[in-house]
Design a protein around this motif. Structure first.
Motif, PDB file in Angstrom:
ATOM      1  N   TYR A 115      -2.454 -26.077  -2.194  1.00  0.00           N
ATOM      2  CA  TYR A 115      -1.985 -26.553  -3.487  1.00  0.00           C
ATOM      3  C   TYR A 115      -1.318 -25.411  -4.195  1.00  0.00           C
ATOM      4  CZ  TYR A 115      -6.318 -23.260  -2.919  1.00  0.00           C
ATOM      5  OH  TYR A 115      -7.381 -22.748  -2.545  1.00  0.00           O
ATOM      6  N   LYS A 116      -0.995 -25.234  -5.316  1.00  0.00           N
ATOM      7  CA  LYS A 116      -1.196 -24.446  -5.974  1.00  0.00           C
ATOM      8  C   LYS A 116      -1.636 -24.317  -7.710  1.00  0.00           C
ATOM      9  CE  LYS A 116       3.297 -26.952  -7.625  1.00  0.00           C
ATOM     10  NZ  LYS A 116       2.418 -28.524  -7.164  1.00  0.00           N
ATOM     11  N   PRO A 117      -0.750 -22.941  -8.251  1.00  0.00           N
ATOM     12  CA  PRO A 117      -1.521 -22.880  -9.298  1.00  0.00           C
ATOM     13  C   PRO A 117      -1.314 -24.423 -10.686  1.00  0.00           C
ATOM     14  CG  PRO A 117      -1.035 -20.789  -8.728  1.00  0.00           C
ATOM     15  CD  PRO A 117      -0.747 -21.910  -7.684  1.00  0.00           C
ATOM     16  N   GLY A 118      -1.865 -24.686 -11.213  1.00  0.00           N
ATOM     17  CA  GLY A 118      -1.512 -25.681 -11.870  1.00  0.00           C
ATOM     18  C   GLY A 118      -2.143 -27.263 -12.024  1.00  0.00           C
ATOM     19  N   ASP A 119      -2.631 -27.212 -10.071  1.00  0.00           N
ATOM     20  CA  ASP A 119      -2.544 -28.329  -9.043  1.00  0.00           C
ATOM     21  C   ASP A 119      -4.285 -28.536  -9.635  1.00  0.00           C
ATOM     22  OD1 ASP A 119      -0.727 -28.937  -8.153  1.00  0.00           O
ATOM     23  OD2 ASP A 119      -1.108 -28.656  -6.296  1.00  0.00           O
ATOM     24  N   ASN A 124     -15.103 -27.673  -2.211  1.00  0.00           N
ATOM     25  CA  ASN A 124     -16.145 -27.418  -2.037  1.00  0.00           C
ATOM     26  C   ASN A 124     -17.113 -27.731  -3.059  1.00  0.00           C
ATOM     27  OD1 ASN A 124     -18.570 -26.230  -0.776  1.00  0.00           O
ATOM     28  ND2 ASN A 124     -18.587 -24.546  -1.680  1.00  0.00           N
ATOM     29  N   GLY A 125     -17.112 -29.405  -3.756  1.00  0.00           N
ATOM     30  CA  GLY A 125     -18.305 -29.750  -4.803  1.00  0.00           C
ATOM     31  C   GLY A 125     -18.127 -29.391  -6.724  1.00  0.00           C
ATOM     32  N   ILE A 126     -16.470 -28.474  -5.996  1.00  0.00           N
ATOM     33  CA  ILE A 126     -16.225 -27.777  -7.589  1.00  0.00           C
ATOM     34  C   ILE A 126     -15.303 -28.595  -7.841  1.00  0.00           C
ATOM     35  CG2 ILE A 126     -15.926 -26.425  -8.651  1.00  0.00           C
ATOM     36  CD1 ILE A 126     -17.362 -24.217  -6.991  1.00  0.00           C
ATOM     37  N   LYS A 127     -15.396 -29.031  -9.222  1.00  0.00           N
ATOM     38  CA  LYS A 127     -13.508 -29.829  -9.184  1.00  0.00           C
ATOM     39  C   LYS A 127     -13.199 -28.750 -10.773  1.00  0.00           C
ATOM     40  CE  LYS A 127     -13.509 -33.583 -11.760  1.00  0.00           C
ATOM     41  NZ  LYS A 127     -13.633 -35.244 -12.161  1.00  0.00           N
ATOM     42  N   GLY A 128     -11.581 -28.704 -10.672  1.00  0.00           N
ATOM     43  CA  GLY A 128     -11.257 -27.430 -12.141  1.00  0.00           C
ATOM     44  C   GLY A 128     -10.067 -27.582 -11.822  1.00  0.00           C
ATOM     45  N   ASP A 129      -9.102 -27.156 -12.534  1.00  0.00           N
ATOM     46  CA  ASP A 129      -7.744 -26.732 -12.824  1.00  0.00           C
ATOM     47  C   ASP A 129      -7.154 -25.285 -11.654  1.00  0.00           C
ATOM     48  OD1 ASP A 129      -7.130 -28.817 -13.782  1.00  0.00           O
ATOM     49  OD2 ASP A 129      -6.616 -28.635 -16.123  1.00  0.00           O
ATOM     50  N   VAL A 130      -6.369 -25.358 -10.370  1.00  0.00           N
ATOM     51  CA  VAL A 130      -6.320 -24.052 -10.292  1.00  0.00           C
ATOM     52  C   VAL A 130      -5.577 -23.182 -11.478  1.00  0.00           C
ATOM     53  CG1 VAL A 130      -5.043 -22.624  -8.474  1.00  0.00           C
ATOM     54  CG2 VAL A 130      -6.143 -25.118  -8.002  1.00  0.00           C
ATOM     55  N   ILE A 131      -5.768 -21.621 -11.360  1.00  0.00           N
ATOM     56  CA  ILE A 131      -5.267 -20.941 -12.082  1.00  0.00           C
ATOM     57  C   ILE A 131      -4.523 -19.478 -11.509  1.00  0.00           C
ATOM     58  CG2 ILE A 131      -6.223 -21.620 -14.120  1.00  0.00           C
ATOM     59  CD1 ILE A 131      -7.931 -19.703 -14.345  1.00  0.00           C
ATOM     60  N   ASP A 132      -5.315 -19.678 -10.209  1.00  0.00           N
ATOM     61  CA  ASP A 132      -4.788 -18.877  -9.277  1.00  0.00           C
ATOM     62  C   ASP A 132      -5.416 -18.856  -8.481  1.00  0.00           C
ATOM     63  OD1 ASP A 132      -3.739 -16.069  -9.263  1.00  0.00           O
ATOM     64  OD2 ASP A 132      -5.414 -15.328  -9.644  1.00  0.00           O
ATOM     65  N   VAL A 133      -3.894 -17.929  -7.028  1.00  0.00           N
ATOM     66  CA  VAL A 133      -3.905 -17.892  -5.740  1.00  0.00           C
ATOM     67  C   VAL A 133      -3.461 -17.223  -5.482  1.00  0.00           C
ATOM     68  CG1 VAL A 133      -4.303 -19.151  -3.604  1.00  0.00           C
ATOM     69  CG2 VAL A 133      -3.477 -21.049  -5.170  1.00  0.00           C
ATOM     70  N   ASP A 134      -4.856 -15.633  -4.621  1.00  0.00           N
ATOM     71  CA  ASP A 134      -3.992 -14.650  -4.378  1.00  0.00           C
ATOM     72  C   ASP A 134      -4.893 -14.253  -3.099  1.00  0.00           C
ATOM     73  OD1 ASP A 134      -6.932 -14.001  -4.716  1.00  0.00           O
ATOM     74  OD2 ASP A 134      -7.344 -13.390  -6.170  1.00  0.00           O
ATOM     75  N   SER A 135      -4.593 -13.801  -2.277  1.00  0.00           N
ATOM     76  CA  SER A 135      -5.495 -12.912  -1.148  1.00  0.00           C
ATOM     77  C   SER A 135      -6.289 -13.049  -0.555  1.00  0.00           C
ATOM     78  CB  SER A 135      -4.500 -12.138  -0.797  1.00  0.00           C
ATOM     79  OG  SER A 135      -5.577 -11.185  -1.153  1.00  0.00           O
ATOM     80  N   ILE A 136      -7.392 -13.613  -1.227  1.00  0.00           N
ATOM     81  CA  ILE A 136      -8.841 -13.776  -0.890  1.00  0.00           C
ATOM     82  C   ILE A 136      -9.274 -15.312  -1.620  1.00  0.00           C
ATOM     83  CG2 ILE A 136     -11.172 -12.888  -0.863  1.00  0.00           C
ATOM     84  CD1 ILE A 136      -9.103 -11.077   0.621  1.00  0.00           C
ATOM     85  N   TYR A 137      -9.031 -15.432  -3.082  1.00  0.00           N
ATOM     86  CA  TYR A 137     -10.022 -16.098  -3.956  1.00  0.00           C
ATOM     87  C   TYR A 137      -8.814 -17.195  -4.695  1.00  0.00           C
ATOM     88  CZ  TYR A 137     -14.231 -12.992  -3.873  1.00  0.00           C
ATOM     89  OH  TYR A 137     -14.997 -12.739  -3.603  1.00  0.00           O
ATOM     90  N   THR A 138      -9.327 -18.344  -4.426  1.00  0.00           N
ATOM     91  CA  THR A 138      -8.629 -19.625  -5.597  1.00  0.00           C
ATOM     92  C   THR A 138      -9.261 -19.665  -6.823  1.00  0.00           C
ATOM     93  OG1 THR A 138      -8.475 -20.860  -3.656  1.00  0.00           O
ATOM     94  CG2 THR A 138      -8.323 -21.730  -5.485  1.00  0.00           C
ATOM     95  N   THR A 139      -8.833 -19.234  -8.028  1.00  0.00           N
ATOM     96  CA  THR A 139      -9.482 -19.599  -9.282  1.00  0.00           C
ATOM     97  C   THR A 139      -9.049 -20.361 -10.059  1.00  0.00           C
ATOM     98  OG1 THR A 139      -9.593 -16.595  -9.426  1.00  0.00           O
ATOM     99  CG2 THR A 139     -10.069 -18.025 -10.968  1.00  0.00           C
ATOM    100  N   MET A 140     -10.590 -21.270 -10.483  1.00  0.00           N
ATOM    101  CA  MET A 140     -10.185 -22.338 -11.001  1.00  0.00           C
ATOM    102  C   MET A 140     -10.868 -22.657 -12.820  1.00  0.00           C
ATOM    103  SD  MET A 140     -11.146 -24.823  -7.831  1.00  0.00           S
ATOM    104  CE  MET A 140     -11.937 -26.614  -8.999  1.00  0.00           C
TER     105      MET A 140
END
Length: 307
Positions: A115-119, A124-140
């Motif tokens: 996936y990429k930002p914008g998808d 893990n049971g959490i639904k949302g729009d990806v707004i950032d992907v860094d080396s540690i976390y995915t932010t939704m």
């Protein structure tokens, strides 16, 4: 000064620890520079897309510089480096295993393009729009939970990238940014069923025409890319007889970000079309009709005075 002399003697007696300390100081300086340039770009670039990409570019360049400096630092000191790795590898492997797994997950996300930002994803049971992907976390930006339909809750969720190895990932927008949706329409027995069917299909075809046209070409790409059978993307209607009414199930394809607004437009247009038939089509509801009330024979005996 005595303390300066003490430090020099201690460094001379412990060259390995001194070397590790200098290396950590070098790493800290590079990381500070990365954060400084990221904040500088954040303040001076107004376009959201350009700002995000430039910050990611600075982060990647900084990590590359850090790798190069690390290689240069330990050139000629491989023996010391090997000893240091031997001392810390066991503790680091145990303490930072989740961190290493997260970094590996970020590489996996980037290389495999999970996936990429914008998808829009669910993981893990959490639904949302990806707004950032860094080396540690995915932010939704979270969707659902206590909010009905596909609406934002307002909560920003940070999820470890390690979860890409621990369970399924549902991507709503990759390769095929459309989803199938549908709803039921109960029609009362005695209504003009053929007219109802034609109205529903006509309304759905008009409202969903853009989604249907755009999805057909993209669905062909999906069929060519994956081992999957062809599917019907035109609106379809299925009928079911129940004890209380005739149930129509409308199934259609829609943009994954416009599911709620499209369903609202369909329901409203179908309702108005049914009302325009002047009673030929009536929506059913869970009501009860009393066909006959049984006769009640009530005898009231007169009261006798005791006086």
């Amino acid at each position: 000064m005595k303390w300066i002399q003490f430090i020099r003697e201690w460094v001379a007696e412990h060259p390995l620890i001194s070397s590790i300390f200098k290396y950590l100081l070098l790493v800290a300086i590079v990381l500070i520079c990365i954060q400084f340039f990221r904040r500088l770009l954040r303040k001076n670039i107004l376009d959201t897309s350009a700002r995000y990409k430039s910050q990611k570019g600075i982060e990647i360049i900084g990590y590359i510089v850090l790798i190069i400096l690390s290689a240069l630092y330990f050139t000629g000191n491989i023996k010391d480096f090997t000893v240091a790795i031997g001392l810390f590898s066991a503790g680091v492997a145990f303490t930072l295993q989740e961190l290493f797994l997260s970094i590996a997950g970020s590489l996996y996300i980037f290389i495999v393009k999970v996936y990429k930002p914008g998808d829009r994803i669910e993981i893990n049971g959490i639904k949302g729009d990806v707004i950032d992907v860094d080396s540690i976390y995915t932010t939704m930006m979270e969707i659902g939970q206590w909010v009905n339909s596909d609406n934002y809750t307002g909560r920003i969720v940070k999820l470890s990238n390690a979860f890409v190895f621990k369970g399924p990932i549902y991507n709503y927008s990759q390769d095929f940014p459309f989803i199938w949706d549908g709803f039921d329409l109960p029609i009362r027995y005695g209504s003009d069923i053929e007219l109802a069917k034609s109205i529903i299909i006509k309304v759905a075809t008009n409202i969903l025409s853009n989604f249907t046209t755009n999805s057909k070409s993209q669905w062909k790409d999906v069929v060519n890319k994956y081992y999957i059978e062809d599917a019907i993307v035109d609106p379809s209607l299925a009928m079911k007889l129940t004890d209380n009414w005739i149930e129509f199930n409308l199934r259609y394809i829609v943009d994954y970000k416009k599911r709620r607004s499209t369903r609202d437009a369909l329901n409203d247009a179908i309702r108005k079309a049914f009302e325009a038939t002047n009673g030929k089509i009536i929506l059913a509801s869970s009501t009860f009709e009393l066909v006959k009330i049984p006769d009640l024979d009530v005898n009231v005996a007169p009261k006798h005075s005791t006086l």
